[in-house]
Design a protein around this motif. Structure first.
Motif, PDB file in Angstrom:
ATOM      1  N   THR A  15     -65.469  -6.725 -84.526  1.00 55.75           N
ATOM      2  CA  THR A  15     -64.825  -5.502 -84.053  1.00 55.75           C
ATOM      3  C   THR A  15     -65.656  -4.278 -84.407  1.00 55.75           C
ATOM      4  O   THR A  15     -65.781  -3.341 -83.611  1.00 55.75           O
ATOM      5  CB  THR A  15     -63.417  -5.376 -84.658  1.00 55.75           C
ATOM      6  OG1 THR A  15     -62.651  -6.530 -84.318  1.00 55.75           O
ATOM      7  CG2 THR A  15     -62.702  -4.139 -84.127  1.00 55.75           C
ATOM      8  N   GLY A  16     -66.226  -4.283 -85.607  1.00 51.19           N
ATOM      9  CA  GLY A  16     -67.072  -3.166 -86.011  1.00 51.19           C
ATOM     10  C   GLY A  16     -68.278  -3.002 -85.112  1.00 51.19           C
ATOM     11  O   GLY A  16     -68.673  -1.874 -84.758  1.00 51.19           O
ATOM     12  N   ARG A  19     -67.076  -1.587 -81.634  1.00 52.06           N
ATOM     13  CA  ARG A  19     -66.698  -0.169 -81.689  1.00 52.06           C
ATOM     14  C   ARG A  19     -67.935   0.723 -81.724  1.00 52.06           C
ATOM     15  O   ARG A  19     -67.985   1.764 -81.061  1.00 52.06           O
ATOM     16  CB  ARG A  19     -65.836   0.093 -82.919  1.00 52.06           C
ATOM     17  CG  ARG A  19     -64.472  -0.572 -82.890  1.00 52.06           C
ATOM     18  CD  ARG A  19     -63.638  -0.144 -84.074  1.00 52.06           C
ATOM     19  NE  ARG A  19     -63.150   1.223 -83.915  1.00 52.06           N
ATOM     20  CZ  ARG A  19     -62.518   1.905 -84.867  1.00 52.06           C
ATOM     21  NH1 ARG A  19     -62.343   1.354 -86.066  1.00 52.06           N
ATOM     22  NH2 ARG A  19     -62.083   3.115 -84.641  1.00 52.06           N
ATOM     23  N   ARG A  20     -68.946   0.306 -82.481  1.00 53.80           N
ATOM     24  CA  ARG A  20     -70.142   1.145 -82.564  1.00 53.80           C
ATOM     25  C   ARG A  20     -70.955   1.082 -81.266  1.00 53.80           C
ATOM     26  O   ARG A  20     -71.512   2.090 -80.828  1.00 53.80           O
ATOM     27  CB  ARG A  20     -70.995   0.712 -83.750  1.00 53.80           C
ATOM     28  CG  ARG A  20     -72.168   1.655 -84.040  1.00 53.80           C
ATOM     29  CD  ARG A  20     -72.755   1.398 -85.406  1.00 53.80           C
ATOM     30  NE  ARG A  20     -73.877   2.267 -85.707  1.00 53.80           N
ATOM     31  CZ  ARG A  20     -73.762   3.486 -86.210  1.00 53.80           C
ATOM     32  NH1 ARG A  20     -72.559   3.982 -86.460  1.00 53.80           N
ATOM     33  NH2 ARG A  20     -74.831   4.219 -86.475  1.00 53.80           N
ATOM     34  N   GLU A  22     -69.770   0.831 -78.334  1.00 57.12           N
ATOM     35  CA  GLU A  22     -69.106   1.698 -77.357  1.00 57.12           C
ATOM     36  C   GLU A  22     -69.644   3.120 -77.434  1.00 57.12           C
ATOM     37  O   GLU A  22     -69.769   3.810 -76.411  1.00 57.12           O
ATOM     38  CB  GLU A  22     -67.598   1.697 -77.594  1.00 57.12           C
ATOM     39  CG  GLU A  22     -66.903   0.414 -77.181  1.00 57.12           C
ATOM     40  CD  GLU A  22     -65.397   0.497 -77.362  1.00 57.12           C
ATOM     41  OE1 GLU A  22     -64.682  -0.296 -76.727  1.00 57.12           O
ATOM     42  OE2 GLU A  22     -64.931   1.360 -78.142  1.00 57.12           O
ATOM     43  N   LYS A  23     -69.958   3.552 -78.646  1.00 57.20           N
ATOM     44  CA  LYS A  23     -70.470   4.914 -78.816  1.00 57.20           C
ATOM     45  C   LYS A  23     -71.955   5.017 -78.475  1.00 57.20           C
ATOM     46  O   LYS A  23     -72.410   6.018 -77.919  1.00 57.20           O
ATOM     47  CB  LYS A  23     -70.250   5.364 -80.264  1.00 57.20           C
ATOM     48  CG  LYS A  23     -68.793   5.407 -80.691  1.00 57.20           C
ATOM     49  CD  LYS A  23     -68.667   5.772 -82.166  1.00 57.20           C
ATOM     50  CE  LYS A  23     -67.209   5.782 -82.610  1.00 57.20           C
ATOM     51  NZ  LYS A  23     -67.074   6.087 -84.062  1.00 57.20           N
ATOM     52  N   LEU A  65     -58.107  -0.255 -81.174  1.00 57.29           N
ATOM     53  CA  LEU A  65     -59.411  -0.037 -81.804  1.00 57.29           C
ATOM     54  C   LEU A  65     -60.532   0.099 -80.778  1.00 57.29           C
ATOM     55  O   LEU A  65     -61.505   0.822 -81.000  1.00 57.29           O
ATOM     56  CB  LEU A  65     -59.730  -1.198 -82.748  1.00 57.29           C
ATOM     57  CG  LEU A  65     -58.881  -1.318 -84.013  1.00 57.29           C
ATOM     58  CD1 LEU A  65     -59.223  -2.611 -84.746  1.00 57.29           C
ATOM     59  CD2 LEU A  65     -59.097  -0.124 -84.931  1.00 57.29           C
ATOM     60  N   LEU A  66     -60.419  -0.617 -79.658  1.00 55.76           N
ATOM     61  CA  LEU A  66     -61.487  -0.664 -78.667  1.00 55.76           C
ATOM     62  C   LEU A  66     -61.084   0.094 -77.407  1.00 55.76           C
ATOM     63  O   LEU A  66     -59.971  -0.083 -76.901  1.00 55.76           O
ATOM     64  CB  LEU A  66     -61.812  -2.118 -78.321  1.00 55.76           C
ATOM     65  CG  LEU A  66     -62.204  -3.001 -79.519  1.00 55.76           C
ATOM     66  CD1 LEU A  66     -62.345  -4.454 -79.088  1.00 55.76           C
ATOM     67  CD2 LEU A  66     -63.495  -2.506 -80.160  1.00 55.76           C
ATOM     68  N   ARG A  67     -61.993   0.902 -76.903  1.00 58.86           N
ATOM     69  CA  ARG A  67     -61.692   1.739 -75.736  1.00 58.86           C
ATOM     70  C   ARG A  67     -62.242   1.140 -74.442  1.00 58.86           C
ATOM     71  O   ARG A  67     -61.556   1.090 -73.436  1.00 58.86           O
ATOM     72  CB  ARG A  67     -62.293   3.143 -75.944  1.00 58.86           C
ATOM     73  CG  ARG A  67     -61.769   3.860 -77.170  1.00 58.86           C
ATOM     74  CD  ARG A  67     -60.284   4.113 -77.069  1.00 58.86           C
ATOM     75  NE  ARG A  67     -59.787   4.856 -78.221  1.00 58.86           N
ATOM     76  CZ  ARG A  67     -58.501   5.111 -78.426  1.00 58.86           C
ATOM     77  NH1 ARG A  67     -57.603   4.687 -77.556  1.00 58.86           N
ATOM     78  NH2 ARG A  67     -58.115   5.785 -79.505  1.00 58.86           N
ATOM     79  N   THR A  69     -64.443  -1.827 -74.431  1.00 58.04           N
ATOM     80  CA  THR A  69     -64.771  -3.242 -74.557  1.00 58.04           C
ATOM     81  C   THR A  69     -63.706  -4.100 -73.884  1.00 58.04           C
ATOM     82  O   THR A  69     -62.506  -3.871 -74.068  1.00 58.04           O
ATOM     83  CB  THR A  69     -64.888  -3.641 -76.036  1.00 58.04           C
ATOM     84  OG1 THR A  69     -65.936  -2.860 -76.638  1.00 58.04           O
ATOM     85  CG2 THR A  69     -65.184  -5.112 -76.199  1.00 58.04           C
TER      86      THR A  69
END
Length: 448
Positions: A15-16, A19-20, A22-23, A65-67, A69
């Motif tokens: 997940t980490g 999330r990164r 995505e940015k 948490l995920l936008r 993904t």
């Protein structure tokens, strides 16, 4: 930068990474493969089993948490590294093939099960949310059966609970559930709380050896003061539905065997055409798989070199390392796509915290040994900080506050009445395919 990136695993590491990414690469096609729609905060499972926290408090929703993904609800059961394909068995049982330009493997770990007669059939784990919920129902149910029984032998058997494994999971599970069991027994008028027997069976000479001799002994004293039997230099040699047999020759009548004797890497990594070390996938310091620069691995399933310790050590399978490896893995995926140099993972362990229930805990932040109330405060603060998400922090803190006011009030949920509780039932360790089977499944999917 357009790329197909597949992340396997929805824990701290996977997940980490997602999330990164995505940015860093907003235009990339990112897919995260996970059988669950949540990230489980494993350190809080003993409190879920004890009824201190609700199951919802120990999880973080992946949809929040995920936008961008895309969550693929299923289990990665194999990878064809040559054709760059991941074979997924969806939660409906169907197969799906995911192509990738970059693959990040973070499938985590499963309970390590020894070849002990009866263990798979009668042992119960404590590593998944379902197992924690089952344990709570099971332990409370045993006490209620004992309360209703008129047979002294059955009462004694139902009131004895054996936890095999004196590491962090075993100690926290025994410490928290013992408090819940005693609290319930005090509310059952026909059940004497003194009948309740908890055992922690540890093959080594001390509990949680990574904490050091002093804190290990502090932990043992806390458990013993509550009536928990701590059996050191002892192991399990057999089990059936009414007893366990220990290496010192004792046969303990019990209906509850809880197995917490370590973890093993996900079976997925052992079925890849890649080198492993003690079951964990061998990776370079930058988390890439040797000879497969398009593949990265991290977390419990990867043998990540521990550069801070040196001497060939690898990072222990902890949430702390997994969460800190994630941004390095994501940064290196982006660097590899852009043709830039990657960076190595280096992190010195900040220490461990161990919740023993109530105001009891032991902790070793930054190498400083703490016990009692100061350790309990550090433990609570660390867990809240590690959750990161404000809503999750508020939910856990609220649960703790209600528990402090109301006391032990766990009830059986009844959701898992038809479950057997066997170790393999909740962890699905037999799902994975050998490389030849994966290649055949991938080829069939591509030709259809």
């Amino acid at each position: 930068m357009s790329a197909r990136i597949v992340v396997v695993g929805g824990g701290f590491a996977g997940t980490g990474v997602a999330r990164r990414l995505e940015k860093l690469v907003p235009q990339a096609d990112i897919r995260l493969v996970s059988p669950d729609d949540h990230m489980l905060y494993l350190p809080l499972l003993p409190q879920v089993a004890a009824g201190v926290l609700t199951p919802r408090a120990a999880v973080l929703s992946l949809s929040r948490l995920l936008r961008r993904t895309l969550l693929v609800p299923g289990r990665a059961i194999g990878v064809d590294l040559d054709t760059r394909r991941v074979l997924v068995r969806s939660i409906t049982g169907e197969h799906e093939v995911l192509p990738y330009d970059r693959l990040v493997l973070a499938p985590g770990s499963v309970t390590r099960v020894m070849d002990v007669p009866g263990l798979r059939e009668f042992g119960r784990g404590a590593k998944t949310l379902a197992e924690a919920a089952f344990l709570r129902d099971h332990v409370l149910g045993q006490l209620e059966i004992a309360h209703a029984s008129t047979d002294p032998e059955e009462r004694a058997r139902r009131c004895r609970f054996v936890v095999v494994g004196g590491g962090y999971a075993g100690v926290e599970t025994a410490a928290n559930l013992q408090r819940t069991a005693v609290a319930l027994a005090r509310r059952l008028p026909r059940l004497d709380p003194s009948l309740i027997r908890w055992h922690v069976v540890q093959h080594g000479g001390e509990l949680m050896p990574g904490l050091g001799a002093r804190l290990s002994e502090d932990t043992r004293r806390v458990l013993v003061s509550r009536g928990v039997h701590v059996d050191l230099h002892t192991s399990l040699v057999g089990a059936d539905d009414t007893s366990v047999t220990l290496s010192d020759g004792r046969r303990l009548a019990t209906s509850t065997l809880i197995w917490t004797a370590g973890v093993a890497p996900s079976p997925l990594v052992g079925r890849l055409d890649a080198e492993t070390a003690h079951g964990r996938l061998v990776v370079e310091p930058d988390l890439s798989v040797p000879g497969r620069p398009e593949v990265s691995a991290l977390g419990d399933a990867a043998a990540v070199p521990d550069l801070a310790t040196g001497d060939g050590a690898v990072c222990p399978p902890t949430a702390q390392h997994a969460s800190r490896q994630a941004p390095v893995a994501a940064d290196n995926v982006v660097a590899s796509l852009a043709g830039r140099p990657t960076r190595r993972y280096r992190h010195r362990d900040l220490g461990m915290v161990v919740d023993l229930g109530g105001r009891n805990a032991v902790a070793k932040p930054f190498g400083i040994g703490l016990a009692g109330t100061p350790a309990a405060a550090v433990t609570a603060a660390y867990h809240l900080w590690a959750l990161h998400v404000p809503a999750a922090m508020a939910r856990v803190a609220t649960n703790w506050a209600l528990h402090a006011v109301q006391g032990q009030s766990a009830v059986r949920l009844g959701f898992l009445t038809g479950a057997s509780g066997r170790l393999a039932e909740f962890e699905h360790t037999d799902d994975y395919l050998e490389p030849a089977e994966v290649r055949a499944a991938v080829a069939a999917a591509r030709s259809s």
